[in-house]
Write a protein that holds these residues in place. Structure first.
Motif, short mmCIF file in Angstrom:
data_model
loop_
_atom_site.label_atom_id
_atom_site.label_comp_id
_atom_site.label_asym_id
_atom_site.label_seq_id
_atom_site.Cartn_x
_atom_site.Cartn_y
_atom_site.Cartn_z
N ASP A 131 26.86 -11.83 9.50
CA ASP A 131 27.96 -11.73 8.76
C ASP A 131 28.14 -13.80 7.62
O ASP A 131 28.09 -14.83 9.33
N GLU A 132 28.76 -13.91 6.45
CA GLU A 132 28.67 -15.13 6.40
C GLU A 132 30.40 -15.30 5.89
O GLU A 132 30.96 -14.20 5.77
N VAL A 133 31.25 -16.44 6.45
CA VAL A 133 32.05 -16.49 6.02
C VAL A 133 32.37 -18.06 5.25
O VAL A 133 32.21 -19.13 5.10
N ILE A 134 33.32 -17.88 3.98
CA ILE A 134 33.70 -18.84 3.53
C ILE A 134 34.60 -19.77 3.58
O ILE A 134 35.68 -19.50 3.77
N THR A 135 34.22 -20.80 3.55
CA THR A 135 35.68 -22.24 3.78
C THR A 135 35.72 -23.20 3.49
O THR A 135 33.82 -23.66 2.53
N THR A 136 36.15 -24.62 3.75
CA THR A 136 35.93 -25.68 2.74
C THR A 136 35.87 -27.06 4.42
O THR A 136 34.93 -26.72 5.16
N ASP A 161 33.26 -26.47 -2.59
CA ASP A 161 33.49 -27.41 -2.72
C ASP A 161 35.22 -27.59 -3.21
O ASP A 161 35.34 -26.75 -3.00
N ILE A 162 35.58 -29.06 -3.03
CA ILE A 162 37.42 -28.88 -3.05
C ILE A 162 37.72 -29.16 -3.61
O ILE A 162 36.32 -29.81 -4.90
N ASP A 163 39.02 -28.88 -4.57
CA ASP A 163 39.37 -29.65 -5.85
C ASP A 163 39.74 -30.89 -5.38
O ASP A 163 40.87 -30.87 -4.87
N PRO A 164 39.65 -31.95 -5.70
CA PRO A 164 40.07 -33.72 -5.80
C PRO A 164 41.33 -34.04 -5.89
O PRO A 164 41.76 -34.86 -5.19
N ASN A 165 42.33 -33.06 -6.71
CA ASN A 165 43.14 -33.27 -6.44
C ASN A 165 44.40 -32.63 -5.41
O ASN A 165 45.56 -32.78 -4.86
N THR A 166 43.89 -31.45 -4.97
CA THR A 166 44.99 -30.88 -4.05
C THR A 166 44.03 -30.97 -2.83
O THR A 166 44.39 -30.68 -1.45
N PHE A 167 42.44 -31.72 -2.49
CA PHE A 167 41.49 -31.40 -1.90
C PHE A 167 41.43 -30.01 -0.79
O PHE A 167 40.89 -29.91 0.02
#
Ligand SMILES: *Cc1c(COP(=O)(O)O)cnc(C)c1O
Length: 376
Positions: free
Chosen positions: A82-87, A109-115
């Motif tokens: 199984d694969e789990v998506i995260t930051t 990847d992350i949003d540069p404003n909210t991290f």
């Protein structure tokens, strides 16, 4: 001449304890007197009170936040393949839990404003093996749960919210942790709601999942000495629950005070050459407010700032210096090598300043003056 000002730590747990010393000491003494140390009356009462505060059907305490994530993935039946998506921009526990059950972390990847997780990056991470997403409400700012939940429901994925840093943060009156299938909390002493040791909790509105969690945290048994599955020993101590009950009664005040500190930092530093953290989620606008577990800014002159702060006896910290896909322990579990340029760039420029409810305005101003003297 006045004495030099006292050192400023990242978090001052002693001040908070002293402000509640009488009630906490009494609660601890009563717990000891009752001598029901494991699954005692404070544990049941805390679970009830936490569920009520969060507006969720089930709250199940456990030994720590890492266990909460691990138990959540076990309860969902995730495992090898199984694969789990995260930051990639989080504390390692988020990805460790995925590895514990034998599943594979897949980062976005992350949003540069909210991290926080960038929901527009989710489609590229999807495969036929994807089973779940773990959004992390990093530093206390809620993720864009509307977009994440929509993506999850379109692709039949579970959502496990990592709320270790977001106790009390809400989006349009819905608490973080109650918008996915399971919410996971940590009561590590320095978290927004912290006990005097390790502690954790899972919440869910799903009866069946709550039952699985209940069984897994107690050696795989529903009835004592009858074991249906291999479970774990992951419980919150009665003494810790007694302390948490006292602190839960003040959590809104604590979080309001954190927001006061963050607002003052933002006001004082608005003309310094920095990217300041958002006070509110840009997506849900006024509906989602950060509870500021950390106050984290972005700067190209981090080393200089850290040195100046240190000289002024002010603590600062880098959360997190290495994104998870570059951590040796996690890289070994990745099936696809990839780059996450925003997480990588932020890890080189992020700097967290002291923040805790008891941090006074004068001290915040003093910290800002040090920063401005470097950046002027
Ligand atoms: C603290 C933390 C955890 C782990 O909690 P513990 O109680 O220390 O095990 C997990 N995820 C995040 C984002 C955290 O900050």
């Amino acid at each position: 001449m006045s004495a030099s000002p006292s050192p400023v730590p990242m978090v001052d747990l002693r001040q908070q304890y002293l402000s509640m010393k009488e009630s906490i000491d009494k609660a601890i003494a009563e717990s000891i007197d009752a001598t029901r140390f494991i699954m005692g009356p404070n544990v049941q009462a805390f679970e009830r009170e936490a569920a009520e505060y969060l507006g969720v059907k089930h709250a199940l305490s456990c030994a720590n936040g890492t266990d909460a994530l691990h138990l959540a993935l076990r309860a969902l039946g995730l495992g090898p393949g199984d694969e789990v998506i995260t930051t990639p921009f989080t504390f390692i526990a988020t990805a460790e839990a995925i590895a514990y059950v034998g599943a594979t972390p897949v980062f976005v990847d992350i949003d540069p404003n909210t991290f926080n997780i960038d929901p527009t990056a989710l489609p590229a991470a999807l495969s036929e093996r994807t089973r779940a997403i773990i959004p992390v409400h990093l530093f206390g700012l809620p993720c864009d749960m509307t977009a994440i939940a929509q993506f999850a429901s379109e692709h039949k994925l579970y959502v496990v919210e990592d709320c270790a840093q977001s106790f009390g943060a809400s989006v349009a009156s819905k608490q973080t942790g109650t918008m996915g299938d399971i919410g996971c909390y940590s009561f590590f002493p320095s978290k927004n709601l912290g006990c005097f040791g390790d502690g954790g909790m899972l919440v869910s509105n799903n009866d069946e999942l709550a039952e699985h969690i209940r069984v897994f945290r107690a050696h795989g048994s529903k009835v004592q000495y009858h074991h249906s599955v291999i479970g774990y020993n992951s419980r919150l101590d009665d003494i810790q629950a007694a302390i948490l009950r006292q602190k839960l009664a003040h959590i809104d005040t604590f979080n309001t005070q954190r927001l006061r500190v963050a607002t003052r930092y933002c006001k004082n530093l608005s003309d310094a050459n920095l990217q300041l953290p958002l006070l509110k989620s840009p997506v849900t606008q006024s509906a989602a407010t950060s509870v500021f577990h950390q106050f984290t800014l972005l700067t190209d002159r981090r080393a200089e700032l850290q040195q100046a702060l240190q000289q002024a006896d002010v603590a600062s910290a880098v959360y997190y210096p290495i994104p998870l896909h570059k951590q040796a322990a996690i890289a070994a579990h990745l099936t696809k090598a990839s780059h996450y340029p925003i997480a990588e760039s932020l890890s080189e420029r992020c700097l967290s300043l002291p923040i805790y409810p008891e941090l006074d305005d004068i001290t915040v101003d003093r910290i800002c003056a040090v920063i401005k003297s470097v950046l002027k």
